[in-house]
Design a protein around this motif. Structure first.
Motif, PDB file in Angstrom:
ATOM      1  N   GLY A 125      25.099  23.474  33.444  1.00 47.34           N
ATOM      2  CA  GLY A 125      25.650  24.894  32.890  1.00 47.34           C
ATOM      3  C   GLY A 125      26.790  24.389  31.901  1.00 47.34           C
ATOM      4  N   TRP A 126      28.033  25.028  31.796  1.00 47.03           N
ATOM      5  CA  TRP A 126      28.972  25.136  30.832  1.00 47.03           C
ATOM      6  C   TRP A 126      29.770  23.850  30.813  1.00 47.03           C
ATOM      7  CZ3 TRP A 126      33.933  23.781  31.880  1.00 47.03           C
ATOM      8  CH2 TRP A 126      34.076  23.866  33.258  1.00 47.03           C
ATOM      9  N   ARG A 127      29.492  22.828  31.774  1.00 49.71           N
ATOM     10  CA  ARG A 127      30.161  21.688  31.815  1.00 49.71           C
ATOM     11  C   ARG A 127      29.215  20.569  30.799  1.00 49.71           C
ATOM     12  NH1 ARG A 127      30.103  23.351  36.963  1.00 49.71           N
ATOM     13  NH2 ARG A 127      31.978  23.700  38.048  1.00 49.71           N
ATOM     14  N   LEU A 128      28.190  20.772  30.491  1.00 46.94           N
ATOM     15  CA  LEU A 128      27.415  19.841  29.623  1.00 46.94           C
ATOM     16  C   LEU A 128      28.137  19.666  28.239  1.00 46.94           C
ATOM     17  CD1 LEU A 128      25.011  18.252  28.606  1.00 46.94           C
ATOM     18  CD2 LEU A 128      23.667  20.096  27.994  1.00 46.94           C
ATOM     19  N   LEU A 129      28.585  20.589  27.420  1.00 47.11           N
ATOM     20  CA  LEU A 129      29.415  20.504  26.520  1.00 47.11           C
ATOM     21  C   LEU A 129      30.593  19.675  26.366  1.00 47.11           C
ATOM     22  CD1 LEU A 129      29.503  20.952  23.362  1.00 47.11           C
ATOM     23  CD2 LEU A 129      30.530  23.106  23.580  1.00 47.11           C
ATOM     24  N   PRO A 130      31.702  19.971  27.375  1.00 44.46           N
ATOM     25  CA  PRO A 130      32.624  19.260  27.420  1.00 44.46           C
ATOM     26  C   PRO A 130      32.610  17.580  27.917  1.00 44.46           C
ATOM     27  CG  PRO A 130      32.758  21.025  28.989  1.00 44.46           C
ATOM     28  CD  PRO A 130      31.758  21.297  28.181  1.00 44.46           C
ATOM     29  N   SER A 131      31.595  17.655  28.796  1.00 43.83           N
ATOM     30  CA  SER A 131      31.155  16.265  29.067  1.00 43.83           C
ATOM     31  C   SER A 131      30.672  15.445  28.027  1.00 43.83           C
ATOM     32  CB  SER A 131      30.271  16.521  30.244  1.00 43.83           C
ATOM     33  OG  SER A 131      30.759  16.778  31.609  1.00 43.83           O
ATOM     34  N   PHE A 132      29.616  15.844  27.316  1.00 45.11           N
ATOM     35  CA  PHE A 132      29.091  15.376  26.184  1.00 45.11           C
ATOM     36  C   PHE A 132      30.127  15.084  25.110  1.00 45.11           C
ATOM     37  CE2 PHE A 132      27.092  15.492  21.868  1.00 45.11           C
ATOM     38  CZ  PHE A 132      26.485  14.217  21.920  1.00 45.11           C
ATOM     39  N   LEU A 133      31.157  15.900  24.664  1.00 43.58           N
ATOM     40  CA  LEU A 133      32.271  15.663  23.809  1.00 43.58           C
ATOM     41  C   LEU A 133      32.954  14.496  24.271  1.00 43.58           C
ATOM     42  CD1 LEU A 133      33.186  19.120  22.724  1.00 43.58           C
ATOM     43  CD2 LEU A 133      31.794  17.462  21.286  1.00 43.58           C
ATOM     44  N   ALA A 134      33.268  14.549  25.557  1.00 42.48           N
ATOM     45  CA  ALA A 134      34.075  13.630  26.028  1.00 42.48           C
ATOM     46  C   ALA A 134      33.662  12.169  25.888  1.00 42.48           C
ATOM     47  CB  ALA A 134      34.458  13.700  27.758  1.00 42.48           C
ATOM     48  N   TYR A 135      32.451  11.911  26.428  1.00 42.90           N
ATOM     49  CA  TYR A 135      31.550  10.612  26.376  1.00 42.90           C
ATOM     50  C   TYR A 135      31.566  10.314  24.876  1.00 42.90           C
ATOM     51  CZ  TYR A 135      27.702   7.342  26.910  1.00 42.90           C
ATOM     52  OH  TYR A 135      26.786   6.352  27.030  1.00 42.90           O
ATOM     53  N   LEU A 136      31.184  11.216  23.860  1.00 35.33           N
ATOM     54  CA  LEU A 136      31.031  10.919  22.563  1.00 35.33           C
ATOM     55  C   LEU A 136      32.190  10.348  21.909  1.00 35.33           C
ATOM     56  CD1 LEU A 136      29.362  11.090  19.887  1.00 35.33           C
ATOM     57  CD2 LEU A 136      30.059  13.385  19.745  1.00 35.33           C
ATOM     58  N   LEU A 137      33.415  11.073  22.306  1.00 32.72           N
ATOM     59  CA  LEU A 137      34.613  10.656  21.697  1.00 32.72           C
ATOM     60  C   LEU A 137      35.019   9.294  22.174  1.00 32.72           C
ATOM     61  CD1 LEU A 137      36.597  13.761  21.862  1.00 32.72           C
ATOM     62  CD2 LEU A 137      35.842  12.762  19.875  1.00 32.72           C
ATOM     63  N   VAL A 138      34.882   8.805  23.414  1.00 33.17           N
ATOM     64  CA  VAL A 138      35.073   7.563  24.022  1.00 33.17           C
ATOM     65  C   VAL A 138      34.515   6.422  23.436  1.00 33.17           C
ATOM     66  CG1 VAL A 138      35.293   6.158  26.133  1.00 33.17           C
ATOM     67  CG2 VAL A 138      36.117   8.500  26.163  1.00 33.17           C
ATOM     68  N   LEU A 139      32.921   6.896  23.170  1.00 38.27           N
ATOM     69  CA  LEU A 139      32.035   5.840  22.788  1.00 38.27           C
ATOM     70  C   LEU A 139      32.339   5.562  21.178  1.00 38.27           C
ATOM     71  CD1 LEU A 139      29.745   4.240  23.966  1.00 38.27           C
ATOM     72  CD2 LEU A 139      30.530   6.093  25.416  1.00 38.27           C
ATOM     73  N   ASP A 140      32.784   6.718  20.697  1.00 41.63           N
ATOM     74  CA  ASP A 140      33.025   6.331  19.005  1.00 41.63           C
ATOM     75  C   ASP A 140      34.324   5.641  18.836  1.00 41.63           C
ATOM     76  OD1 ASP A 140      31.714   7.177  16.713  1.00 41.63           O
ATOM     77  OD2 ASP A 140      33.888   8.065  16.230  1.00 41.63           O
ATOM     78  N   LEU A 141      35.288   5.812  19.737  1.00 46.34           N
ATOM     79  CA  LEU A 141      36.564   5.059  19.807  1.00 46.34           C
ATOM     80  C   LEU A 141      36.281   3.387  20.288  1.00 46.34           C
ATOM     81  CD1 LEU A 141      39.584   4.516  19.844  1.00 46.34           C
ATOM     82  CD2 LEU A 141      39.486   5.098  22.024  1.00 46.34           C
ATOM     83  N   LEU A 142      35.171   3.292  21.057  1.00 43.11           N
ATOM     84  CA  LEU A 142      34.911   1.996  21.209  1.00 43.11           C
ATOM     85  C   LEU A 142      34.115   1.354  20.489  1.00 43.11           C
ATOM     86  CD1 LEU A 142      33.850   2.346  25.058  1.00 43.11           C
ATOM     87  CD2 LEU A 142      35.868   1.326  24.056  1.00 43.11           C
ATOM     88  N   GLU A 143      33.089   2.012  19.710  1.00 38.24           N
ATOM     89  CA  GLU A 143      32.520   1.554  18.189  1.00 38.24           C
ATOM     90  C   GLU A 143      33.524   1.159  17.227  1.00 38.24           C
ATOM     91  OE1 GLU A 143      29.388   1.170  17.500  1.00 38.24           O
ATOM     92  OE2 GLU A 143      28.053   2.128  19.145  1.00 38.24           O
ATOM     93  N   TYR A 144      34.562   1.998  17.011  1.00 34.96           N
ATOM     94  CA  TYR A 144      35.711   1.598  16.116  1.00 34.96           C
ATOM     95  C   TYR A 144      36.189   0.405  16.510  1.00 34.96           C
ATOM     96  CZ  TYR A 144      40.050   2.168  13.680  1.00 34.96           C
ATOM     97  OH  TYR A 144      41.033   1.843  12.911  1.00 34.96           O
ATOM     98  N   LEU A 145      36.700   0.149  17.733  1.00 39.73           N
ATOM     99  CA  LEU A 145      37.367  -0.845  18.081  1.00 39.73           C
ATOM    100  C   LEU A 145      36.484  -2.004  17.872  1.00 39.73           C
ATOM    101  CD1 LEU A 145      39.170   0.294  21.093  1.00 39.73           C
ATOM    102  CD2 LEU A 145      40.109  -0.078  18.851  1.00 39.73           C
ATOM    103  N   PHE A 146      35.068  -2.085  18.310  1.00 35.26           N
ATOM    104  CA  PHE A 146      34.203  -3.026  17.910  1.00 35.26           C
ATOM    105  C   PHE A 146      34.050  -3.483  16.510  1.00 35.26           C
ATOM    106  CE2 PHE A 146      29.885  -5.168  17.769  1.00 35.26           C
ATOM    107  CZ  PHE A 146      29.799  -5.931  18.646  1.00 35.26           C
ATOM    108  N   HIS A 147      33.826  -2.675  15.667  1.00 29.43           N
ATOM    109  CA  HIS A 147      33.835  -2.718  14.182  1.00 29.43           C
ATOM    110  C   HIS A 147      35.036  -3.229  13.663  1.00 29.43           C
ATOM    111  CE1 HIS A 147      32.514  -0.764  10.307  1.00 29.43           C
ATOM    112  NE2 HIS A 147      32.268  -1.971  10.149  1.00 29.43           N
ATOM    113  N   ARG A 148      36.338  -3.133  14.309  1.00 28.23           N
ATOM    114  CA  ARG A 148      37.241  -3.847  13.969  1.00 28.23           C
ATOM    115  C   ARG A 148      37.328  -5.299  14.110  1.00 28.23           C
ATOM    116  NH1 ARG A 148      42.434  -0.795  13.309  1.00 28.23           N
ATOM    117  NH2 ARG A 148      43.183  -2.957  12.868  1.00 28.23           N
ATOM    118  N   ALA A 149      36.849  -5.514  15.381  1.00 27.60           N
ATOM    119  CA  ALA A 149      36.828  -6.913  15.856  1.00 27.60           C
ATOM    120  C   ALA A 149      35.558  -7.457  14.951  1.00 27.60           C
ATOM    121  CB  ALA A 149      36.145  -6.878  17.423  1.00 27.60           C
TER     122      ALA A 149
END
Length: 279
Positions: free
Chosen positions: A84-108
Motif C-alpha cells: 500500500g502507501w508504505r511502498l513510496l516512503p520505503s523506496f525513498l528511504a532505500y534510494l537515499l541511503v543507497l545514493d549516499l553509499l554510492e557517493y561515499l564509494f565514489h569519493r573513495a
C-alpha cells in the motif's frame, strides 16, 4: 551451460542499456556540448557487449542480487514495507541511503590509488557522451557488491519490488553523461544533470574533486564537494591517457600510471599530466 542460456544472459545484461544509450546518443545531436566523437562510442559500445557477457561479476543487477542474498541469509536490521502507501516512503528511504553509499564509494575511488587505477577508465573518455556510462572497469560491480550493497543488505530487509524499482531507476545514469547542453539552473542540487556531472569529468584544474553525486547533488552540498554550474559552463573532459582497444580497456589498471609522488592522491586533480585542453 547451454549456448541459449549464455545468449539469454548476455541479452539481459546488455540489450536494455545498449538500446537506451543509442537513443540518448540520438538525442544528443539536438544540442551537443561538442561535436559528437564517434571514436569513443566505437570503443564504448563494443565494450558494453563484451563487459556484459563476461559473467556474473559484471552483471548490472549484481548489487540488487547481493542485497537479496544477504536478506535471505538473515540480514536486514530495518524491515522495509512495500504494501500500500508504505511502498513510496520505503523506496525513498532505500534510494537515499543507497545514493549516499554510492557517493561515499565514489569519493573513495578518487582518494585511494588502487581504486582510482580502475575508476580512471571511466574518466579517460576525451569526449563524454551517453556511451561513457558503460565505460567502467569490469571489476567495479563486484567491489560495490562486497561493500555498499553488502552493507545495504545488512541495513535493510528490502522487498523485491523496491529492488526492481531501484534497478530500473539506475538507467537514469545515462542522462548525466550525455553530451548535451542541459542543466537544471537553480535546481542543480535536486538531481544530477549533464552539466553538473560534466564538471566532475572536467579536465580543467578548477573543477577537480567535486560533484561526486550519483543521483542527488544534495550530498555534494552537504559534504561541501559541490561546484555550482555557471551558465554556459561545459568544460572539456578526459585524462592524459585513454584506451584505444578492448584489451586495453579490460587491462586498464595495469596500463594507466601516475607519477610515483602522486600516488597518495590519485584523483585527476593530483595528476599533472591531465591532457592539454588548449586549442
Amino acid at each position: 551451460m547451454k549456448v541459449v542460456d549464455i545468449a539469454t544472459s548476455i541479452a539481459i545484461n546488455t540489450l536494455p542499456m545498449l538500446a537506451l544509450v543509442l537513443l540518448a546518443m540520438l538525442a544528443e545531436r539536438r544540442k551537443p556540448v561538442e561535436r559528437p566523437a564517434l571514436a569513443a562510442a566505437r570503443l564504448n559500445l563494443p565494450y558494453l557487449l563484451v563487459y556484459g557477457s563476461s559473467g556474473p561479476l559484471t552483471s548490472m543487477a549484481l548489487g540488487s542480487l547481493t542485497v537479496a542474498a544477504v536478506n535471505m541469509a538473515g540480514g536486514g536490521w530495518i524491515s522495509l514495507r512495500a504494501d500500500g502507501w508504505r511502498l513510496l516512503p520505503s523506496f525513498l528511504a532505500y534510494l537515499l541511503v543507497l545514493d549516499l553509499l554510492e557517493y561515499l564509494f565514489h569519493r573513495a575511488q578518487h582518494r585511494f590509488a588502487w581504486l582510482w587505477a580502475m575508476h580512471s577508465l571511466h574518466h579517460s573518455d576525451p569526449a563524454m557522451n551517453a556511451s561513457t556510462v558503460v565505460r567502467h572497469f569490469w571489476l567495479e560491480p563486484a567491489l560495490k557488491a562486497l561493500t555498499i550493497y553488502l552493507l545495504a543488505g545488512l541495513l535493510f530487509a528490502t522487498p523485491g519490488v523496491i529492488l526492481g524499482m531501484y534497478a530500473v531507476l539506475g538507467f537514469y545514469h545515462i542522462v548525466p553523461h550525455m553530451n548535451l547542453r542541459l542543466g537544471f539552473g537553480r535546481g542543480w542540487w535536486l538531481l544530477n544533470s549533464p552539466q553538473f556531472h560534466r564538471i566532475h569529468h572536467s579536465a580543467l584544474p578548477q573543477h577537480y574533486n567535486c560533484n561526486f553525486a550519483s543521483l542527488f547533488p544534495a550530498f555534494d552540498l552537504l559534504f561541501r564537494t559541490h561546484h555550482v554550474p555557471q551558465p554556459g559552463e561545459f568544460p572539456p573532459t578526459g585524462l592524459d591517457q585513454a584506451p584505444t582497444t578492448l584489451w586495453q580497456a579490460f587491462s586498464w589498471p595495469f596500463r594507466y600510471r601516475q607519477p610515483a609522488d602522486e600516488a597518495s592522491a590519485p584523483a585527476p586533480s593530483s595528476n599533472p599530466a591531465v591532457r592539454n585542453t588548449s586549442k
